[in-house]
Design a protein around this motif. Structure first.
Motif, PDB file in Angstrom:
ATOM      1  N   ALA A  45       3.377 -32.670  -1.252  1.00  0.00           N
ATOM      2  CA  ALA A  45       3.736 -33.905  -1.970  1.00  0.00           C
ATOM      3  C   ALA A  45       2.955 -35.086  -1.411  1.00  0.00           C
ATOM      4  O   ALA A  45       2.474 -35.945  -2.169  1.00  0.00           O
ATOM      5  N   ALA A  46       2.818 -35.132  -0.078  1.00  0.00           N
ATOM      6  CA  ALA A  46       2.077 -36.223   0.560  1.00  0.00           C
ATOM      7  C   ALA A  46       0.610 -36.207   0.128  1.00  0.00           C
ATOM      8  O   ALA A  46       0.029 -37.257  -0.186  1.00  0.00           O
ATOM      9  N   PHE A  47       0.009 -35.013   0.094  1.00  0.00           N
ATOM     10  CA  PHE A  47      -1.412 -34.917  -0.232  1.00  0.00           C
ATOM     11  C   PHE A  47      -1.688 -35.376  -1.659  1.00  0.00           C
ATOM     12  O   PHE A  47      -2.554 -36.226  -1.897  1.00  0.00           O
ATOM     13  N   PHE A  48      -0.940 -34.830  -2.606  1.00  0.00           N
ATOM     14  CA  PHE A  48      -1.203 -35.171  -4.005  1.00  0.00           C
ATOM     15  C   PHE A  48      -0.769 -36.604  -4.330  1.00  0.00           C
ATOM     16  O   PHE A  48      -1.437 -37.306  -5.098  1.00  0.00           O
ATOM     17  N   GLY A  49       0.326 -37.068  -3.727  1.00  0.00           N
ATOM     18  CA  GLY A  49       0.740 -38.449  -3.928  1.00  0.00           C
ATOM     19  C   GLY A  49      -0.281 -39.425  -3.372  1.00  0.00           C
ATOM     20  O   GLY A  49      -0.589 -40.453  -3.989  1.00  0.00           O
ATOM     21  N   THR A  50      -0.827 -39.092  -2.205  1.00  0.00           N
ATOM     22  CA  THR A  50      -1.841 -39.940  -1.585  1.00  0.00           C
ATOM     23  C   THR A  50      -3.138 -39.935  -2.388  1.00  0.00           C
ATOM     24  O   THR A  50      -3.791 -40.975  -2.543  1.00  0.00           O
ATOM     25  N   LEU A  73      -4.612 -38.683   3.641  1.00  0.00           N
ATOM     26  CA  LEU A  73      -5.029 -37.368   3.142  1.00  0.00           C
ATOM     27  C   LEU A  73      -5.332 -36.424   4.301  1.00  0.00           C
ATOM     28  O   LEU A  73      -4.908 -35.263   4.309  1.00  0.00           O
ATOM     29  N   VAL A  74      -6.080 -36.937   5.259  1.00  0.00           N
ATOM     30  CA  VAL A  74      -6.423 -36.130   6.436  1.00  0.00           C
ATOM     31  C   VAL A  74      -5.159 -35.731   7.194  1.00  0.00           C
ATOM     32  O   VAL A  74      -5.000 -34.585   7.614  1.00  0.00           O
ATOM     33  N   MET A  75      -4.232 -36.687   7.347  1.00  0.00           N
ATOM     34  CA  MET A  75      -3.008 -36.399   8.077  1.00  0.00           C
ATOM     35  C   MET A  75      -2.108 -35.426   7.325  1.00  0.00           C
ATOM     36  O   MET A  75      -1.350 -34.670   7.945  1.00  0.00           O
ATOM     37  N   ALA A  76      -2.176 -35.426   5.990  1.00  0.00           N
ATOM     38  CA  ALA A  76      -1.385 -34.461   5.211  1.00  0.00           C
ATOM     39  C   ALA A  76      -1.851 -33.043   5.520  1.00  0.00           C
ATOM     40  O   ALA A  76      -1.031 -32.125   5.678  1.00  0.00           O
TER      41      ALA A  76
END
Length: 211
Positions: A45-50, A73-76
């Motif tokens: 969710a974090a990756f696609f939301g970001t 993105l990197v942190m996701a």
């Protein structure tokens, strides 16, 4: 400004949202709720939301916000990799999570983290104040650098990340209210509720892992 005017601005801001913005908001809330449950899906969710937020911010010319999204993105990806590392022993199979266990920081680590955030905030705040027309440069810098450090804490599954988010999100609400970004202020007010629930849930899981 009256409550009626604030409500009207909220309604107008919601009506002006694009489908991409709505998707980013929904995924942002989903990320937090899934993180509370210690679910690896929070990082999807974090990756696609970001990624969506990066597109939205780039389209409206918010370059610094776009750069921050690249970090997220990197942190996701890093967070997903960290959380899937199963460090539990066979005797811990009944613990609340079979991913990276929750840990805590000592006071020295917290002092170091706070010193880094405050120092970088002072430096960037001064630069913004002297060389730009940035609004509330020091508070804006504090919330940005605080979010960077705290996101890393989430990826490492440090319990106190929720307390850091409590301060950062609270400061962000004040910042957004000052800029009359009432929809974002409302979103972060929702985040505060989830953050409190997240801390209590993680604290219970942490204590259970020690039993």
């Amino acid at each position: 400004m009256t409550q009626e005017q604030v409500a009207e601005q909220l309604a107008q801001a919601w009506a002006a949202l694009s489908g991409w913005e709505v998707a980013a908001v929904v995924l942002g809330v989903a990320y937090l709720l899934l993180a509370v449950k210690e679910s690896l899906w929070c990082w999807y969710a974090a990756f696609f939301g970001t990624a969506i937020s990066l597109y939205v911010f780039w389209q409206v010319g918010l370059l610094m916000e776009s750069a921050l999204q690249i970090y997220y993105l990197v942190m996701a990806v890093y967070g997903w990799w960290q959380w899937q590392q199963n460090s539990h022993s066979a005797s811990q199979e009944n613990s609340a999570s079979d991913t990276l266990p929750i840990s805590r920081w000592g006071w020295q680590q917290h002092c170091y983290a706070l010193a880094v955030v405050l120092t970088l905030s002072a430096i960037s705040g001064t630069l913004l104040a002297e060389h730009s027309q940035a609004a509330m440069p020091y508070l804006d810098s504090f919330t940005t650098w605080g979010a960077i450090v705290t996101t890393w804490m989430v990826a490492r599954k440090v319990l106190e990340n929720w307390l850091y988010w409590l301060v950062i999100d609270g400061a962000s609400i004040y910042l957004y209210m000052d800029r009359e970004l009432y929809l974002f202020a409302l979103l972060f007010a929702v985040y505060l509720v989830i953050v409190v629930a997240g801390f209590l849930q993680w604290l219970q899981s942490y204590r259970s892992s020690l039993a």
